[in-house]
Design a protein around this motif. Structure first.
Motif, PDB file in Angstrom:
ATOM      1  N   ALA A 295       5.336  -3.916   3.566  1.00 56.89           N
ATOM      2  CA  ALA A 295       5.137  -2.472   3.485  1.00 56.89           C
ATOM      3  C   ALA A 295       3.698  -2.204   3.137  1.00 56.89           C
ATOM      4  O   ALA A 295       3.332  -2.150   1.990  1.00 56.89           O
ATOM      5  N   GLY A 296       2.915  -2.051   4.160  1.00 56.03           N
ATOM      6  CA  GLY A 296       1.555  -1.653   3.893  1.00 56.03           C
ATOM      7  C   GLY A 296       0.546  -2.523   4.593  1.00 56.03           C
ATOM      8  O   GLY A 296       0.873  -3.350   5.432  1.00 56.03           O
ATOM      9  N   THR A 297      -0.688  -2.301   4.211  1.00 60.79           N
ATOM     10  CA  THR A 297      -1.785  -2.956   4.884  1.00 60.79           C
ATOM     11  C   THR A 297      -1.906  -4.393   4.415  1.00 60.79           C
ATOM     12  O   THR A 297      -1.990  -4.646   3.229  1.00 60.79           O
ATOM     13  N   VAL A 298      -1.911  -5.296   5.358  1.00 61.29           N
ATOM     14  CA  VAL A 298      -2.170  -6.688   5.003  1.00 61.29           C
ATOM     15  C   VAL A 298      -3.645  -6.952   5.248  1.00 61.29           C
ATOM     16  O   VAL A 298      -4.137  -6.787   6.355  1.00 61.29           O
TER      17      VAL A 298
ATOM     18  N   GLY B 156       5.316   4.485  11.894  1.00 59.13           N
ATOM     19  CA  GLY B 156       5.130   5.613  10.996  1.00 59.13           C
ATOM     20  C   GLY B 156       4.043   5.294  10.011  1.00 59.13           C
ATOM     21  O   GLY B 156       3.743   4.144   9.761  1.00 59.13           O
ATOM     22  N   CYS B 157       3.494   6.335   9.476  1.00 57.62           N
ATOM     23  CA  CYS B 157       2.402   6.088   8.549  1.00 57.62           C
ATOM     24  C   CYS B 157       2.427   7.139   7.471  1.00 57.62           C
ATOM     25  O   CYS B 157       1.761   8.131   7.586  1.00 57.62           O
ATOM     26  N   PRO B 158       3.125   6.999   6.444  1.00 62.35           N
ATOM     27  CA  PRO B 158       4.158   5.987   6.232  1.00 62.35           C
ATOM     28  C   PRO B 158       5.436   6.383   6.953  1.00 62.35           C
ATOM     29  O   PRO B 158       5.671   7.559   7.188  1.00 62.35           O
ATOM     30  N   PRO B 159       6.264   5.410   7.269  1.00 64.08           N
ATOM     31  CA  PRO B 159       7.558   5.750   7.850  1.00 64.08           C
ATOM     32  C   PRO B 159       8.354   6.581   6.854  1.00 64.08           C
ATOM     33  O   PRO B 159       8.302   6.325   5.662  1.00 64.08           O
TER      34      PRO B 159
ATOM     35  N   ALA C 115       0.845  -1.187   0.000  1.00 64.07           N
ATOM     36  CA  ALA C 115       0.000   0.000   0.000  1.00 64.07           C
ATOM     37  C   ALA C 115       0.879   1.236   0.000  1.00 64.07           C
ATOM     38  O   ALA C 115       1.965   1.226  -0.556  1.00 64.07           O
ATOM     39  N   CYS C 116       0.383   2.254   0.674  1.00 65.20           N
ATOM     40  CA  CYS C 116       1.074   3.538   0.655  1.00 65.20           C
ATOM     41  C   CYS C 116       2.525   3.398   1.091  1.00 65.20           C
ATOM     42  O   CYS C 116       3.421   4.018   0.542  1.00 65.20           O
ATOM     43  N   CYS C 117       2.761   2.550   2.081  1.00 66.63           N
ATOM     44  CA  CYS C 117       4.121   2.395   2.562  1.00 66.63           C
ATOM     45  C   CYS C 117       5.038   1.924   1.452  1.00 66.63           C
ATOM     46  O   CYS C 117       6.227   2.235   1.440  1.00 66.63           O
ATOM     47  N   ALA C 118       4.475   1.152   0.529  1.00 58.75           N
ATOM     48  CA  ALA C 118       5.308   0.657  -0.557  1.00 58.75           C
ATOM     49  C   ALA C 118       5.878   1.803  -1.372  1.00 58.75           C
ATOM     50  O   ALA C 118       6.991   1.728  -1.886  1.00 58.75           O
TER      51      ALA C 118
ATOM     52  N   GLY D  27       5.536   0.281   8.799  1.00 58.55           N
ATOM     53  CA  GLY D  27       4.351   1.109   8.854  1.00 58.55           C
ATOM     54  C   GLY D  27       3.330   0.599   9.849  1.00 58.55           C
ATOM     55  O   GLY D  27       3.302  -0.566  10.213  1.00 58.55           O
ATOM     56  N   SER D  28       2.489   1.526  10.259  1.00 55.79           N
ATOM     57  CA  SER D  28       1.489   1.208  11.268  1.00 55.79           C
ATOM     58  C   SER D  28       0.634   0.028  10.862  1.00 55.79           C
ATOM     59  O   SER D  28       0.304  -0.820  11.673  1.00 55.79           O
ATOM     60  N   CYS D  29       0.263  -0.012   9.592  1.00 61.06           N
ATOM     61  CA  CYS D  29      -0.675  -1.045   9.172  1.00 61.06           C
ATOM     62  C   CYS D  29      -0.133  -2.429   9.420  1.00 61.06           C
ATOM     63  O   CYS D  29      -0.824  -3.289   9.938  1.00 61.06           O
ATOM     64  N   SER D  30       1.092  -2.636   9.047  1.00 64.73           N
ATOM     65  CA  SER D  30       1.568  -3.992   9.226  1.00 64.73           C
ATOM     66  C   SER D  30       2.015  -4.212  10.660  1.00 64.73           C
ATOM     67  O   SER D  30       2.090  -5.343  11.109  1.00 64.73           O
TER      68      SER D  30
ATOM     69  N   MET E  93       3.789  12.225   2.589  1.00 63.63           N
ATOM     70  CA  MET E  93       2.930  11.604   1.590  1.00 63.63           C
ATOM     71  C   MET E  93       1.451  11.769   1.882  1.00 63.63           C
ATOM     72  O   MET E  93       0.662  12.031   1.005  1.00 63.63           O
ATOM     73  N   LEU E  94       1.106  11.537   3.111  1.00 63.58           N
ATOM     74  CA  LEU E  94      -0.302  11.551   3.483  1.00 63.58           C
ATOM     75  C   LEU E  94      -0.491  12.767   4.366  1.00 63.58           C
ATOM     76  O   LEU E  94      -0.134  12.749   5.534  1.00 63.58           O
ATOM     77  N   TYR E  95      -1.042  13.812   3.772  1.00 57.66           N
ATOM     78  CA  TYR E  95      -0.826  15.134   4.355  1.00 57.66           C
ATOM     79  C   TYR E  95      -1.837  15.531   5.395  1.00 57.66           C
ATOM     80  O   TYR E  95      -1.523  16.209   6.332  1.00 57.66           O
TER      81      TYR E  95
ATOM     82  N   HIS F 259      -8.301  -4.180   0.238  1.00 56.74           N
ATOM     83  CA  HIS F 259      -9.586  -3.599   0.626  1.00 56.74           C
ATOM     84  C   HIS F 259      -9.510  -3.194   2.090  1.00 56.74           C
ATOM     85  O   HIS F 259      -9.529  -4.033   2.971  1.00 56.74           O
ATOM     86  N   ARG F 260      -9.413  -1.883   2.294  1.00 57.11           N
ATOM     87  CA  ARG F 260      -9.169  -1.424   3.655  1.00 57.11           C
ATOM     88  C   ARG F 260     -10.409  -0.821   4.283  1.00 57.11           C
ATOM     89  O   ARG F 260     -10.314  -0.056   5.234  1.00 57.11           O
ATOM     90  N   CYS F 261     -11.554  -1.129   3.714  1.00 66.44           N
ATOM     91  CA  CYS F 261     -12.815  -0.774   4.338  1.00 66.44           C
ATOM     92  C   CYS F 261     -12.962   0.724   4.537  1.00 66.44           C
ATOM     93  O   CYS F 261     -13.372   1.186   5.591  1.00 66.44           O
TER      94      CYS F 261
ATOM     95  N   ASP G 241      -6.979  10.425   2.568  1.00 63.52           N
ATOM     96  CA  ASP G 241      -5.568  10.515   2.176  1.00 63.52           C
ATOM     97  C   ASP G 241      -5.046   9.169   1.719  1.00 63.52           C
ATOM     98  O   ASP G 241      -4.280   9.071   0.784  1.00 63.52           O
ATOM     99  N   ARG G 242      -5.437   8.172   2.470  1.00 68.77           N
ATOM    100  CA  ARG G 242      -4.842   6.863   2.249  1.00 68.77           C
ATOM    101  C   ARG G 242      -5.494   6.092   1.117  1.00 68.77           C
ATOM    102  O   ARG G 242      -5.101   4.971   0.845  1.00 68.77           O
ATOM    103  N   MET G 243      -6.484   6.678   0.494  1.00 69.04           N
ATOM    104  CA  MET G 243      -7.078   5.976  -0.649  1.00 69.04           C
ATOM    105  C   MET G 243      -6.135   6.009  -1.830  1.00 69.04           C
ATOM    106  O   MET G 243      -5.527   5.023  -2.205  1.00 69.04           O
TER     107      MET G 243
HETATM  108  S1  SF4 Z   1       0.907   2.409   7.641  1.00 65.57           S
HETATM  109 FE1  SF4 Z   1      -0.064   4.213   6.815  1.00 65.57          FE
HETATM  110  S2  SF4 Z   1       1.127   4.635   5.013  1.00 65.57           S
HETATM  111 FE2  SF4 Z   1       1.587   2.550   5.598  1.00 65.57          FE
HETATM  112  S3  SF4 Z   1       0.168   1.332   4.472  1.00 65.57           S
HETATM  113 FE3  SF4 Z   1      -0.772   1.746   6.386  1.00 65.57          FE
HETATM  114  S4  SF4 Z   1      -2.002   3.543   6.019  1.00 65.57           S
HETATM  115 FE4  SF4 Z   1      -0.569   3.396   4.375  1.00 65.57          FE
END
Ligand code: SF4
Ligand code: SF4
Ligand code: SF4
Lengths: 175, 105, 358, 190, 142, 206, 400, 174
Positions: free
Chosen positions: D74-77, D134-137, D38-41, D102-105, G175-177, G70-72, G90-92
């Protein structure tokens, strides 16, 4: 630029939608409701759900309407009324300058809405998504499967009464 | 054991005979057309060994030239044969020689 | 001039211990060491640094001073990695595939003259052998790709084979043009023919204006034969994950890796021998400045051929980090419809030039 | 049974120095699997790109798990992805490491509460060695995390499990409160 | 023993050494590496999915045509190499002979070119079409 | 036919152009970009050549408003709970104990001079969860909750990422709670009056 | 079934169910191979999975499978109050967070009916145009990787870094502001921002040209993309394509022009469509070219905005942010031009709570990607990769 | 290297050749047959070297390994379900086959070794044959040389014709 011009354009929008609705209403007098002249998103409702596909085709192909662009199709849950519905935002790209929203309803349990995936290809995946999230069926859809959730997911996540399943394939789901 | 310690014409001839026999065996027994083709290649190789061996021990160039031509032939043959096999396969969906035989009208 | 040196090398190759040809083994081992060293240093490290500089970055920095030990660490690490042979793979083919590949590319080094005195085997058919032995690599790749029982690997292998096989034609015809100019197939002879006090002016590339055509053709074809960009479709990362070595891990991967870099050097060496005078010094003697003489000798020879090889490898890298990749059909288009006709044209022109002009 | 599988009870100088060399090789050439979720990637890509250039540490992504040593999650699983993550992890050859970016993982991050389809932390399915918050780190954070992985590898020894290595490392480490202290100082300074 | 043979002897040594190198490499690695197989690990890699079916299917034939054309030209080149080493000594005659030889094969190349055998056949890709409903085909415009 | 040659020509020229560009970069590698931050005057004057920043050795400064690790200056926190409510993902866990009247002075004031009315025995931020959106710090009335510029703080253990900012130990919290109970019992009047200065009961955890 | 009927093509037969299938050399019994591309595959830009039926190199059918990310979002949107949704928005589309926020805020502001300070409007346009460039750069860079060119990708990321720095300087995150808020923006521009941005524009123009020379004009690149993945304009509209995808098919449709939201009507910019000379209209190359041209236009917009933006001392960009966001009952569909197309939010408010009753995101990638199945019929695998690349999906937005 | 060494090497290659050829023939797995053919060809090439035909040896590698073997392998991959190698069909002719194999091989060896009095010249072929081949093709074998080109042309046309799988209705791009 802000308010003044935006409100001007808004009212224009509504007027265009009104004109559009009149045509539809003339063609399907019983099937569509009156236009909700809401300034943000003028819409009408389809009262006879089973005719939705016909109406859709009319909306797309009538030379005066030509709503060839379906911007969005969103499923909605109305738990109080015991209904599910979809809201379609239609627009005419490159032909006329008007847009309108249409609402179609179905029952909450085992609801069926005619699919318009063959009218607007956009609707294909959007309908799958609505099915995935709300569980209504789209009759005549070429390939109605879950799209975002896994095939063997239980429940329809966006319904208001959705409860998350405890585990999925042995992995704990809730936090 | 002079025979084993100095390599001479006969050694090559024996190897070639074995290769030839094996090739022939494949041609006769195997039903897969491609294996048959492999057998043919073995036979041709056996022949080539003979050519070269005789050429070597006679000091002439004929064998060398012939083996060259044999290689050309082998290449052409392989190309055509495989094209045919593929065509057969297309038609009959098999490369089994015997069943092809029975399938033809 | 090189007789004395030949004696030296002959002595080396004749040297034997208890009937074992130790000298020969040393001769053969040197290229092996060379491949390993070159792949470790210039091949991988150099490539990384060069690509890094082209891309505005630094490349390896932290492992050793300026990252110089990077590839050593890589190889050592690959040694420690678990070696996975997947269950449904064809174990036998999977294991021997990289072996055939490596042996194939290593065998070519036997005929590579590293200097006036240093050559593994000065075969009379050296050049022909060098381009023919590629066939082994082809089979190795097929074995690796097929043995993996992985779809990406199979795609990669088949693409790779089709590509190597096709590009062998223009490459061979281009080399043929060189052979026509030299009239020999021995690599050593080739080099000696391009010797002279005017340095680079004796190279075939500068002796014969037509030589430029086969030179370019061979260079392009050699890119394809070594799967280098823009012809890297067999290992196209964005399409086939990693091509025919998708399933390889650990040491087997390292072997494939070495084989690739070895054949990269091999084609570069061939092109420099055929067209650019091999181990000859490119400097001319200018009056009292005997640049050519000063830069000739056994060590210089090795230096020159390696430098020339490295130069072409540099161009290969340069191209790789510049260009997008071709598609399969375009690849075949380039081979059969561009390079091959031009190669034939070059063939005719060279023949005519050699008979009538020269 | 290779050397790395062996159980050696007493470590003499030789083993230790072999150890050091092998560990050095492993930590100097960590090839992560090119695997973005995801974004972290995107931040991971940015870290790989010119400005931060992970290749400085010998880290450069391989697309096949068979040739990689490190998995950067890197990202949401998501639930749908979870099984694939497990499979990909399993397909990596030993010795292998996992860095959760990242926070998601780490724990589901922003989707922790209502994300019915989000796996709340990748450590529920595969063992994680280092967590990068971090989100993202920031790329800096990722590099810091990678260096933590290197530290971990440095502590490993033949015949000693990673858990023990981690323990040893932690003994050496400053206590967690220290980090907060540092943050405090950093904040003061600015 | 003649010189050629001893030269090839060197090649043989290279062969042996190459094999030894590879085998030695494998063995060293075996000495070092861990081995902890499990079913997942031994599965085929396919981008994280479970592989569907084997890779060992009958592959498309297109690659075959390439190999086929290649082999013909390969043989041709084989003939030309010995010729190339001596043609300067033989002069014009040899030149003409070879040109005829090559010319005939070029005809083959041209034939293959014209017949489209050299094209990598690419099926014409689909260009998406407007959806059409049977009942009112006539209404479809634009 | 002409198309055939044009294609070849085009390819050659465009490939050469591309190669020229990469070669220029290659030779440009003797230059390095400096490490000025974006807010510095010469930021765009120093962007030629290699751009790599060797992070652990050098870094460009993070802008002042950079939102990375959350930090709570607990001495300034009045325990209003706004941040907890605002956080979209509930990654702040806070417990408060109302300060008994006699303790108000002990509890002290924020640096802004506001009287604190709550003890905050637990103020945990799960930085592993936090998405650094900055909503909490925006609502904080005393600006004690803020994001620092520290971004590199990875951990081997997930538990270490829950940062405890609470300024009371468990025992102390227990004591305060009891005290509150007592006070409630003693004076069930709901309106809290501004308390007179009480005896300074010492607590050392700040 | 009253299903659709006919589409003729030399190699395409349409079965009665309306299923397009390419019949490739069906007399040649090579087997179909089912090939999973993704979810972990370098060219699927994240976790898209394509299940391809292939025959040799030819893809007979490619079925996209989504949902691996799919992050709901929509669930979260119903659970979190209006300002709290912004970080999720932001995260979409994580490559263009500013634009996402912009669209969302437009929708909610429509619902709230509030007036935005003029300077804020300019600020929003500036940051979202910067973000648009950054996003397009990623699109172009990853496209280059897909086609095998690595260097342009790194050049793109190198330049993107400057934009991230600029935006981090303004908003505090890379990135995600979470910068554009409902009714305002989070912070005023830092001192010197205008100046630095102009410097950036000056710096970036030659780099864009270099990128064009290195990549777009490269003959191999052109040959790889020209005529690949053709999408006629009418079908594109029917598919609901928008943004550069639709413009690549030659339809002049840009919400910035059509809706004229924010201050865009005051700005002078072109709606970029391919001219048909360099590329065939509707192919992958024209989509790429449109993106490249849009970068140019965005630079122009930024310059104009910086020029026209009213300077105010001590400006509080949060001044118009309502204290409590609780819109009256109603529903709205607000949208904005994202780098990837139309991003719309359909929001229903019940007038009682601070959380929306329903918030559906109409994501551009989701819609754009839905054409993938039809586009992939009868392509070679490398073409498939080229097509996916040209669609420029961001899985976060596809799956939400 | 001594003569003995060469003899050993000769036997090595002879063994490789024969055993791999036997493997080709007897292996049930056709893909193994094909790959084992590689070793046969390679061994034969080595024997050619012993026969002083260096050029032919390299040609052997180039044409047989690089061309014919690849063709065969492709052929196998295109036509076979490898997983379903049918064992039974093979056994059908196996008895007569073995008889044939033994009798023919035995007969040949007997004829070659015991019966025939091969004349071996004292001048053996020495050194490289490349140039000799060059001269021969241009003198005694000019006609075959040209015929080869025609043969190859025909083979090319024939094979291409046979292998032309595109049917009407399929278009080539460009
Ligand atoms: S931790 Fe934040 S930046 Fe990383 S994947 Fe999750 S939502 Fe995106
Ligand atoms: S920054 Fe955002 S996510 Fe983190 S604690 Fe504050 S409000 Fe919660
Ligand atoms: S908003 Fe600030 S003062 Fe209030 S509880 Fe949170 S940190 Fe403390």
């Amino acid at each position: 630029m802000g308010e003044s011009q935006e409100s001007v354009s808004r009212s224009q929008e509504v007027e265009a939608a009104l004109a559009l609705w009149e045509i539809v209403h003339a063609a399907f007098p019983d099937a569509v409701s009156a236009l909700d002249e809401n300034p943000f998103m003028p819409f009408f409702e389809v009262l006879q759900t089973e005719r939705w596909r016909e109406i859709a085709l009319f909306l797309r192909d009538d030379p005066k309407l030509r709503c060839n662009y379906m911007a969005c199709l969103s499923g909605v849950d109305y738990p109080e009324e015991g209904k599910l519905g979809i809201v379609c935002n239609l627009e005419s790209v490159g032909v006329h300058a008007h847009k309108i929203a249409v609402k179609v309803y179905c029952d909450r349990e085992d609801g069926v809405i005619p699919s318009v995936a063959r009218v607007w290809k956009t609707a294909d995946w959007h309908e799958r998504e609505a099915f995935d999230m709300y569980g209504m069926t789209f009759s005549g859809h070429p390939d109605l499967r879950r799209i975002l959730c896994p095939e063997d997911w239980t429940g329809y996540p966006l319904r208001k009464d959705y409860v998350v399943q405890e585990s999925y394939h042995g992995i704990k789901v809730p936090n | 054991m002079d025979f084993f310690s100095t390599v001479g014409l006969n050694h090559y001839l024996i190897i070639s005979a074995i290769l030839f026999g094996l090739g022939l065996f494949a041609v006769v027994t195997r039903k897969n057309a491609i294996v048959v083709l492999m057998g043919v290649e073995l036979i041709l190789n056996a022949a080539n060994i003979n050519f070269l061996a005789f050429s070597k021990y006679n000091g002439g160039m004929e064998g060398v030239m012939f083996s060259l031509f044999v290689i050309v032939l082998a290449a052409a043959e392989a190309a055509i044969a495989l094209a045919i096999i593929i065509n057969i396969y297309k038609t009959f969906n098999t490369v089994d020689v015997s069943s092809i035989d029975s399938m033809k009208e | 001039m090189s007789t004395s040196l030949n004696v030296w090398s002959d002595a080396l190759s004749e040297f034997s211990l208890f009937g074992l040809p130790v000298g020969l083994v040393i001769v053969a081992a040197l290229p092996l060491v060379f491949i390993a060293l070159y792949a470790l240093t210039y091949g991988v490290y150099g490539e990384r640094k060069i690509s890094a500089f082209m891309q505005d970055r630094l490349g390896p920095m932290e492992v050793g001073k300026w990252g110089i030990l990077q590839t050593l660490a890589d190889i050592l690490k690959l040694l420690q990695k678990e070696d996975i042979v997947n269950k449904s793979a064809d174990k036998f083919l999977f294991v021997i595939g990289p072996g055939i590949l490596f042996v194939g590319s290593f065998l070519a080094f036997a005929v590579l003259p590293f200097g006036p005195a240093f050559i593994g085997a000065d075969l009379n058919v050296g050049l022909f052998y060098a381009i023919g032995i590629v066939a082994l690599e082809v089979v190795g790749i097929l074995a690796a790709g097929w043995g993996s029982n992985n779809k990406w690997a199979l795609y990669g292998a088949i693409r790779s084979v089709a590509q190597i096989v096709s590009y062998e034609i223009p490459a061979a015809i281009a080399i043929l043009c060189g052979v026509m100019m030299a009239g020999t197939l021995s690599m050593q002879q080739f080099t000696i023919l391009q010797q002279g006090e005017y340095g680079f002016l004796h190279f075939f590339l500068f002796q014969n204006p037509i030589a430029w055509i086969p030179f370019l053709i061979y260079f392009i074809a050699s890119l394809a034969e070594t799967n280098r960009a823009p012809f890297d479709i067999p290992e196209a990362e964005s399409e086939l994950v990693a091509g025919y070595f998708t399933e390889y891990s650990g040491m087997k991967f390292a072997v494939i890796f070495l084989a690739e870099y070895a054949s990269m050097f091999m084609v570069s060496a061939i092109i420099s021998i055929v067209f650019l005078g091999g181990w000859n010094s490119p400097f001319p003697n200018i009056g009292p400045l005997l640049l050519n003489d000063w830069t000739t000798g056994p060590v210089w020879g090795a230096f020159w051929i390696i430098m020339k090889g490295f130069f072409f490898i540099f161009i290969q890298m340069w191209l790789r980090w510049t260009l997008p990749r071709l598609r399969v059909d375009q690849l075949m288009h380039v081979c059969w419809k561009v390079l091959t006709p031009f190669a034939f044209v070059a063939f005719v022109l060279t023949a005519i030039w050699e008979i009538y002009v020269k | 049974m290779g050397l790395l599988d062996a159980k050696i009870s007493n470590h003499n100088v030789l083993v230790t120095s072999v150890d050091n060399v092998l560990n050095w090789a492993r930590l100097s050439s960590l090839w992560p699997m090119g695997f973005g979720l995801a974004c972290c990637a995107i931040e991971m890509m940015a870290t790989n790109a010119s400005n931060y250039d992970l290749e400085r540490f010998g880290i450069f992504p391989r697309s096949s798990p068979r040739q990689s040593d490190l998995m950067i999650v890197a990202g949401t699983v998501t639930m749908k992805m979870a099984e694939r993550v497990i499979r990909l992890y399993e397909q990596m050859p030993e010795p292998r490491y996992v860095l959760s970016m990242g926070s998601c993982s780490n724990c589901g991050g922003p989707y922790w509460k209502h994300g019915y389809h989000v796996l709340k932390g990748v450590d529920r399915i595969i063992p994680v060695d280092v967590y990068v918050p971090g989100c993202p780190p920031r790329p800096e954070a990722l590099i810091g995390g990678l260096m933590k992985v290197q530290e971990l590898i440095r502590m490993e020894q033949i015949g000693i499990s990673r858990v023990e290595a981690l323990k040893k490392l932690e003994e050496k480490n400053v206590d967690p409160g220290q980090l907060i202290e540092d943050a405090r100082k950093g904040a003061m300074a600015s | 023993m003649d010189q050629t043979l001893s030269d090839f002897g060197t090649v043989f040594v290279f062969l042996l050494l190459g094999i030894i190198f590879v085998v030695g490499g494998y063995l060293t690695a075996r000495l070092l590496r861990p081995s902890r197989p499990n079913p997942e690990k031994l599965a085929i890699y396919e981008c994280g999915e479970e592989a569907v079916g084997s890779a060992w299917v009958k592959f498309n034939i297109r690659f075959y045509v390439v190999a086929l054309i290649f082999i013909i030209f390969d043989v041709e080149v084989v003939f030309l190499f010995p010729w190339a080493t001596v043609f300067k000594q033989l002069g014009e005659f040899a030149l003409i002979e070879a040109l005829v030889f090559a010319g005939i094969l070029v005809i083959g190349l041209v034939y293959a070119w014209v017949k489209g055998d050299l094209d990598w056949v690419r099926p014409t890709p689909n260009i998406p079409k407007m959806p059409v409903l049977e009942e009112d085909e006539s209404q479809v415009v634009s | 036919m002409s198309e055939y040659f044009r294609d070849i020509g085009n390819s050659v020229t465009s490939i050469l152009t591309g190669m020229g560009i990469t070669l220029r970069h290659f030779f440009n590698a003797v230059k390095r970009k400096g490490d000025a931050g974006i807010d510095e005057e010469n930021y765009f004057n120093q962007v030629d050549g290699l751009v790599t920043l060797q992070y652990p050795r050098e870094a460009i400064p993070t802008p002042e408003i950079g939102r990375y690790r959350l930090y709570n200056e607990i001495d300034d926190c009045i325990g209003c709970g706004q941040c907890v409510r605002a956080c979209p993902i509930d990654c702040i866990m806070m417990e408060t104990i109302k300060v008994t009247k006699d303790d108000l002075a002990v509890c002290g004031k924020t640096s802004g001079g506001q009287q604190k009315k709550f003890w905050v025995p637990v103020f945990d931020i799960d930085v592993a969860q936090c998405m650094t959106c900055g909503i909490c710090s925006a609502v904080c009335p005393t600006e004690c909750l803020y994001h620092t510029q520290v971004s590199d703080f990875s951990e081997f253990r997930r538990e270490n990422m829950i940062y405890h900012f609470g300024n009371l130990t468990k025992l102390e919290a227990e004591a305060k709670r009891k005290k509150l109970e007592e006070e409630k019992k003693a004076a069930p009047a709901p309106k809290p009056k501004p308390a007179p200065k009480a005896a300074p009961a010492k607590n050392a955890t700040t | 079934m009253q299903e659709l009927g006919k589409a003729e093509h030399s190699s395409i037969r349409v079965t009665p169910q309306g299923e397009n299938r390419v019949i490739v050399e069906k007399d040649l019994s090579s087997e179909e191979m089912i090939l999973n591309m993704g979810p972990q595959h370098p060219s699927t830009h994240g976790v898209l999975r394509l299940e391809c039926k292939t025959d040799g190199e030819v893809v007979i059918e490619a079925e996209p499978y989504l949902g691996y990310l799919h992050r709901c979002f929509e669930k979260h949107a119903e659970m979190v109050d209006y300002p709290g949704i912004v970080p999720f928005v932001d995260r979409m589309d994580y490559l263009a967070s500013m634009n996402n926020d912009f669209a969302y805020c437009i929708a909610v502001e429509k619902l709230l009916d509030i007036e935005i300070p003029r300077r804020v409007e300019f600020m929003r346009v500036i940051v979202s145009e910067i973000n648009r460039i950054a996003s397009h750069l990623v699109a172009i860079g990853t496209y280059a990787i897909d086609l095998g060119a690595f260097t342009p990708f790194l050049f793109c990321f190198r330049d993107r870094e400057h934009m991230l720095n600029l935006l981090e300087w303004t908003s505090g995150a890379r990135m995600l502001y979470n910068y554009i808020l409902i009714g305002g923006v989070a912070y005023d521009f830092p001192k010197d921002f205008a100046h630095r941005t102009l410097e950036f524009v000056k710096y970036f123009r030659p780099k864009a040209l270099e990128l064009q020379k290195l990549l777009t004009e490269n003959e191999i690149f052109v040959k790889r993309t020209k005529g690949v993945g053709m999408m006629p304009a009418d079908v594109a509209i029917n598919y609901g394509w928008s943004g550069p995808m639709l413009r690549g098919s030659g339809v002049e449709w840009d919400l910035r022009r059509v809706d004229g939201y924010s201050v865009y009507p005051e700005l002078d910019f072109k709606v970029c469509v391919p001219d048909g000379k360099f590329s065939d209209i509707g192919d992958s190359l024209s989509r790429h070219v449109v993106r490249a041209l849009e970068i140019e236009e965005s630079l122009n917009i930024i310059e104009q905005c910086l020029d026209k933006m009213p300077e105010e001392e001590g400006f509080d960009p949060r001044s118009a942010i309502p204290k409590r966001i609780r819109p009256k009952a109603g529903e709205v569909y607000g949208r904005a031009e994202n780098p990837r197309g139309e991003l719309g939010f359909y929001i229903i408010s019940d007038g009682k709570s601070t959380k929306p009753l329903r918030c559906k995101a109409r994501s551009s990638c989701f819609v754009n990607l839905s054409a993938m199945k039809e586009l992939s019929l009868g392509q070679l695998i490398p073409d498939l990769v080229a097509i996916i690349g040209s669609i420029d999906i961001v899985l976060g937005e596809v799956d939400r | 290297m001594t003569n003995t060494t060469y003899t050993v090497i000769f036997y090595l290659f002879a063994a490789v050749t024969v055993f791999s050829a036997a493997f080709v023939v007897f292996s049930r797995n056709i893909i193994y047959s094909a790959f084992s053919l590689l070793f046969t060809f390679f061994g034969v090439a080595a024997l050619y070297v012993f026969l002083s035909a260096d050029f032919i040896a390299v040609t052997q590698i180039m044409v047989y390994v690089g061309g014919i073997l690849v063709l065969l392998l492709f052929g196998v991959m295109f036509t076979n379900k490898i997983m379903m190698t049918d064992l039974k069909t093979d056994v059908l002719n196996i008895l007569p086959g073995i008889v044939l194999l033994l009798s023919i091989t035995g007969g040949l060896i007997y004829t070659f070794v015991a019966r025939a009095e091969w004349f071996t010249s004292t001048v053996q072929l020495q050194g490289s044959v490349v140039e000799k081949i060059g001269f021969e093709t241009m003198s005694r074998y000019v006609l075959p040389f040209e015929m080869v080109s025609i043969l190859l042309l025909l083979a090319l046309i024939g094979a291409a014709f046979l292998a032309r799988f595109d049917k009407p209705g399929k278009t080539n791009d460009k």
